[in-house]
Design a protein around this motif. Structure first.
Motif: not given
Length: 198
Positions: A159-167
């Motif tokens: 929730x802080x850094x979308x770049x760390x979202x994993x798909x």
């Protein structure tokens, strides 16, 4: 007097398939799907639909064949066709290529990318920074488009850094983009991108 109709033993599989693709990860449903395959195919055939099982990639789905122009009594469409815009199409092609590379390396069965890794892959497609920032300032729309049709699944959210979202890139992408289709789209996209880079 109410007539009670016996429920088909494969009812749960039918419902799951109507909700979307079924994967081998869902072991109980997958086992039932393979066990009742003929009966399930017959059921869908009666309502003008087709069951497609891709055991090699571990997924199954139902499709509604195109309506024959000569059909006097065409069936209504159960599944709406969804068209992707340029960015979502480009993203799907990138992910399909990535899955191909992943499979060649035989690193496992599930292919994951973070949003940062997706950005890095897209940036390789463009030579000039201006084009990259113009087209890919906001990745959320094309990513959402691919989540909506089941190609991407959010595996881990930051929730802080979308770049760390994993798909997770779901293997159903192979049904949307075959090897031949991949080459065809890549050629079309290169013709689209090259003038932008001038």
């Amino acid at each position: 007097m109410e007539i009670k109709i016996a429920r088909a033993p494969f009812a749960a599989v039918i419902i799951k398939l109507l909700q979307g693709p079924v994967y081998a990860d869902d072991k109980n449903i997958w086992r039932e799907l393979l066990g009742w395959q003929s009966a399930i195919q017959e059921y869908f055939g009666k309502i003008g639909m087709e069951l497609i099982i891709t055991e090699q990639d571990g997924f199954a789905r139902v499709m509604q064949p195109e309506t024959d122009e000569n059909d006097d009594n065409p069936l209504p469409r159960l599944m709406k066709k969804q068209s992707l815009n340029y960015e979502a199409t480009l993203l799907a092609v990138m992910l399909r290529e990535g899955l191909e590379e992943f499979d060649v390396k035989s690193e496992g069965t599930k292919f994951y990318l973070t949003q940062k890794e997706i950005k890095e892959r897209i940036e390789l497609f463009y030579k000039e920074q201006t084009n990259k920032s113009k087209l890919w300032k906001d990745l959320s729309k094309p990513i959402t488009s691919l989540i909506n049709i089941g190609i991407l699944k959010l595996n881990r959210e930051d929730t802080v850094n979308k770049d760390n979202n994993q798909y997770e890139i779901k293997r159903i992408i192979k049904a949307f983009i075959s090897n031949d289709k991949l080459e065809e789209i890549k050629n079309k996209l290169s013709n689209y991108v090259n003038p932008i880079q001038q």
